[in-house]
Design an enzyme around this catalytic site. Structure first.
Site, short mmCIF file in Angstrom:
data_model
loop_
_atom_site.label_atom_id
_atom_site.label_comp_id
_atom_site.label_asym_id
_atom_site.label_seq_id
_atom_site.Cartn_x
_atom_site.Cartn_y
_atom_site.Cartn_z
CG ASP A 11 -79.37 173.92 9.63
OD1 ASP A 11 -78.46 173.13 9.94
OD2 ASP A 11 -80.33 173.59 8.91
CG ASP A 13 -77.31 169.91 5.21
OD1 ASP A 13 -77.26 168.80 4.69
OD2 ASP A 13 -76.28 170.52 5.59
CG ASN A 170 -80.94 169.61 13.94
OD1 ASN A 170 -81.82 170.07 13.20
ND2 ASN A 170 -79.72 169.40 13.53
#
Length: 211
Positions: A11, A13, A170
């Site tokens: 990922d 961020d 997510n």
């Protein structure tokens, strides 16, 4: 294309970088507090990511594109990122990043951090300001998982030789389809579902886990 030994997908961020880019952009609109609260709720899995992202991007309406340069200047790479990507490359692996953030920032920072390929959202523009919407399909949990799988197929990497690293809800689908899912600086629900949990905010801690 030469086959890779393995694939590591992160990922962006709060994983590849210490920041949440959408919060830095919201600073430019004077709306950081509300966007930050919505981001945290989405990362905890309390609200649908795509719905949340649309509402948060709407808060960016009217921010000038000149803000991108100011935001890029504020990006802080996560400790250990250079060591991790160098170790992946030394061992014949490939580094990918798939992000619910934005190409407008990631395109400028990913190459310097040793990332080989990346995918993110794009922001819709109206002239030289943000329109307050995402341009095209949103990169959500399913898109993250699909990116890992398609990159692995392109590189000739078996599913068991893939590693997914993330911090938010997510990222869970991507972590579930990977051979190894690592929760990094993660929310409780992500730590509970991960194969492994890395607590220190130092990506070099993952190097001993590489094949």
């Amino acid at each position: 294309m030469t086959a890779a030994r393995f694939l590591v997908v992160l990922d962006a961020d709060s994983t590849l970088i210490r920041n949440e880019v959408i919060e830095l952009l919201a600073d430019e609109a004077g709306r950081r507090a509300e966007v930050q609260a919505a981001t945290e709720a989405a990362m905890r899995g309390e609200v649908d990511f795509a719905t949340s992202l649309r509402s948060r991007v709407d808060a960016l309406r009217g921010v000038p594109t000149a803000a991108f340069e100011r935001v890029r200047a504020r990006i802080e790479p996560t400790q250990g990122v250079h060591e991790l990507t160098a170790a992946v490359h030394e061992r014949g692996g490939v580094v990918g990043v798939v992000s619910g953030g934005f190409h407008e920032i990631l395109d400028h920072i990913a190459p310097g951090l040793g990332v080989d390929r990346w995918r993110a959202n794009r922001l819709l523009l109206e002239g030289d300001v943000l329109a307050g919407a995402v341009d095209g399909e949103i990169v959500d949990a399913d898109a993250k998982a699909a990116s890992l799988q398609s990159w692995a197929a392109e590189l000739g990497v078996a599913p068991h030789a893939t590693i997914a690293i993330g911090d938010g809800a997510n990222d869970l689908t991507m972590m579930a389809v990977a051979g190894l899912g690592i929760a990094f600086n993660a929310k409780p629900a992500v730590r509970a579902a991960a194969s492994l949990v890395v607590g220190p905010q130092d990506l070099s801690e993952i190097i001993p886990l590489l094949p």
